[in-house]
Each structure stands twice: as structure tokens, then as C-alpha cells.
Scaffold this active site. Sequence first.
Site, PDB file in Angstrom:
ATOM      1  N   ARG A  59      47.094  11.635 -22.506  1.00 36.00           N
ATOM      2  CA  ARG A  59      48.121  10.627 -22.760  1.00 36.00           C
ATOM      3  C   ARG A  59      49.312  10.764 -21.824  1.00 36.00           C
ATOM      4  NH1 ARG A  59      52.014  11.694 -26.082  1.00 36.00           N
ATOM      5  NH2 ARG A  59      50.781  13.042 -27.436  1.00 36.00           N
ATOM      6  N   TYR A 112      61.222 -15.417 -20.682  1.00 36.87           N
ATOM      7  CA  TYR A 112      59.850 -15.558 -21.177  1.00 36.87           C
ATOM      8  C   TYR A 112      59.855 -15.582 -22.709  1.00 36.87           C
ATOM      9  CZ  TYR A 112      54.961 -13.797 -21.762  1.00 36.87           C
ATOM     10  OH  TYR A 112      53.651 -13.584 -22.109  1.00 36.87           O
ATOM     11  N   ASP A 184      62.727  -9.007 -15.105  1.00 35.65           N
ATOM     12  CA  ASP A 184      61.315  -9.388 -15.077  1.00 35.65           C
ATOM     13  C   ASP A 184      61.048 -10.036 -13.725  1.00 35.65           C
ATOM     14  OD1 ASP A 184      58.815 -10.621 -15.309  1.00 35.65           O
ATOM     15  OD2 ASP A 184      59.092 -11.057 -17.438  1.00 35.65           O
ATOM     16  N   LYS A 209      49.031 -10.067 -14.166  1.00 37.85           N
ATOM     17  CA  LYS A 209      48.979 -11.270 -13.355  1.00 37.85           C
ATOM     18  C   LYS A 209      48.619 -10.943 -11.898  1.00 37.85           C
ATOM     19  CE  LYS A 209      51.721 -13.724 -16.728  1.00 37.85           C
ATOM     20  NZ  LYS A 209      51.632 -12.719 -17.821  1.00 37.85           N
TER      21      LYS A 209
END
Length: 392
Positions: A59, A112, A184, A209
Site C-alpha cells: 500500500r 467540476y 484542477d 482522461k
Amino acid sequence: MDKKTSGKNYQTDTQLTHVGRYPDQFHGFVNPPVVHASTVLFPDVETMATGNQSYTYGRRGTPTTEALENAITELEGAAGTRLATSGLNAVALACLSCLKTGDHFLIPDTAYGPTRHFADTVLPKMNVEVAYYDPTRATDIKGLFKENTAALFLEAPGSLTFEMQDIHALSAAAKTIDATVLMDNTWASPLYCKPIDLGVDLSIQAGTKYIVGHSDVMLGTIAASEKAWGALDTVYGAMGVHVAPDDVYLALRGLRTLSVRFERHFKNTMSVINWLKDRDEVAAIRYPALESDPGYHLWKRDFSGASGLFAFDFKAGTTKEQSNHFFNSLNLFGLGYSWGGFESLAIPVKLKGIRTTTDIDPDCLSARLHIGLEDPQDLIADLEQALESAFQ
């Protein structure tokens, strides 16, 4: 980068080819291995007690995750990078790393939608005061600061409506009160905009994306400045975030072709936009790379390119039925969320009710398009038949 290229001042295309690759460490293999791991063994109890080895638990990182983090760090010009399970998860982690109970948080009105939802539903439970501001009025931002303003969020261009923000001015204003600046930057990626160079502390990407580029992986990245790195790393570890190694590998693979894909996306987008500009059914096009766009001068100053995502408004008087007919008539444009993959996508946008501090025509119907890697003439023909069918 590998030992032959590390530390050199190479151009972006060369960086994209070499960052996060260490053939000398992996028997000469070009790509880093996909390491599936939870348990990591220690040679003795002394090493286990100190944690003095490269990897301690799956992790907390593997050679696979480290390769992508190092690649993004170098592309962003950051102090460090952490991976997230999605773009929204990256936003949430970045926010949690710099906000605490009693803080005041400023977010652009064009953020967003899921970012707004997180801010409106989760942060109030922490007693964080969230306020939205007009993203285009950078000179007014200081008037919104309070004694407890801890962070300022940016998104450029804005979601759905594509307004630009003055990253320089907003970041500089935030520095006067030692507030953390988050941004962002998914639309441009670190290829076309480097927020940390512009004063941003936490540069956020929905790697889902353009970085991945093939519509098959959910992933987010957060690159931090020296100021923000320690707090981000602490929250990341405390939240137990881990991205699957196969997803990281696909993101690394997508990263290698980011530049050539972006060039094609931009070329195709301009072809489509130049055709749409002359259509009677189209009232306005929202794309900062157009000289006619209100945010063009900011895009030209701070960005080195543009992506394949833009929007256009239907002409006044367009009905919901006509808008729906247009979308339902498309053949090459898929109707789906997300963007940044190889395929073209379209979604309807109803602007009514999505803004709280800025004026916007509540009756305007819009279309958001992502222009993929298809032949632009085929995309234009598809748009033409859908418009003519809807507005005949």
C-alpha cells in the site's frame, strides 16, 4: 528518468519518452515491471523496526507506482506526486491535505460538478466553510478573503463553460495570506500547462482522461510543491489510498504517447470548430484557444496548447426536443461521460441551476464535445447530418 537522462534539461517530448523508466534497475527491460504486492519481506528485525529499505508494504508503494509518481513529478516540476483512484479522489485528497475544522475555502463557480458535490456534502461535516467565487474576476479575490481562508481552488478552463482564470494573479493573492492554492489541470495536463510554475501548490489531474488516453482506467494524480508535499503525503498515507498496479502500468503506457495524441486532438478539434462557426444552429463556441474567446489572452500566456474538449451553445429558441434529437442522431459521437480517450463523445449541457455566483443564461442549451482521433471530415459529416435532422 534513467541514469543516462536524469537531471538533464530535455524538452517535453523527450521527457514523456523517458520519465519513470529505469532499465538499469530491471535487467535492461524498457518498461518498469508490474509489481503485484501486499507483503514485503525484511532481511532482519532491525530493518523491520526502522523501515530502512526501499519498500515496506504494498500500500505504501511499489516500483510500479513509484515509476508513475516520479514521471508525473518530473513533468509537473513538483516536489512529489501521489496517485489517487480517480480524478475526484485526487481532488478530495488534495482538499483534505490543506483544510481543517474552521477553515474557509474558496472555489470557482465553474468547478467540476463532483468537486462541488464533495465540497457541499463532505466539507461542511468538517465545519469547513465553502464559498464560490466568479472565476473571471481575479482582481476581486482579495475582497473574499477572511482571517480563516486556508485554501483557494482553481480550475482552468472551467467545467462545461470553459472560462479561463488568471492563475498568476490568483496564486499571488493567495500567497499574501499564506493560503494553499489547488488547481484542477485535467484539460491541459502537465504537457500544456504547469501550474506549480505559476504559483499553484497542488496540481490535480484526472489521469483517467488524457494521461491514460484509452478510456479503460480510473486514476488521479496530485503533484505538490515543497510547501504542500509533506501534508499531502501524510493524508495520502493515513487514508490508505492505493492504485492497482495494472492500472498504473496502463497510465505509464498512455503517458508515452500523450504528446502525439494531443497534437491530433487539437488538429481535429480546430477542424470541427472552424466548420461549426459557420453553422446557423450554433450561437457561440466555448474554447479558450479561439482568438474570439474571452479567455484567449490568458490561455495564450499560460498554456502551450489546447485539448479536444469544448462546448457550443445552440441558437436562441432551440427546444429541448431539438437538442435531444441532435444527440440521438449522432453516429460517431458516443453519448457518455468522461473524455480524453481516443474516441469522440458528446453530452447535452443545460446551464440552468449549475452556477450560484455568476450570471448565465438559464435557457441556453449547449453541447459539450470531445473530439477524438477519428478523421475530422467524418466527424463533421456526422455533426452535419445530426444538426440538419434536428433543425429541419
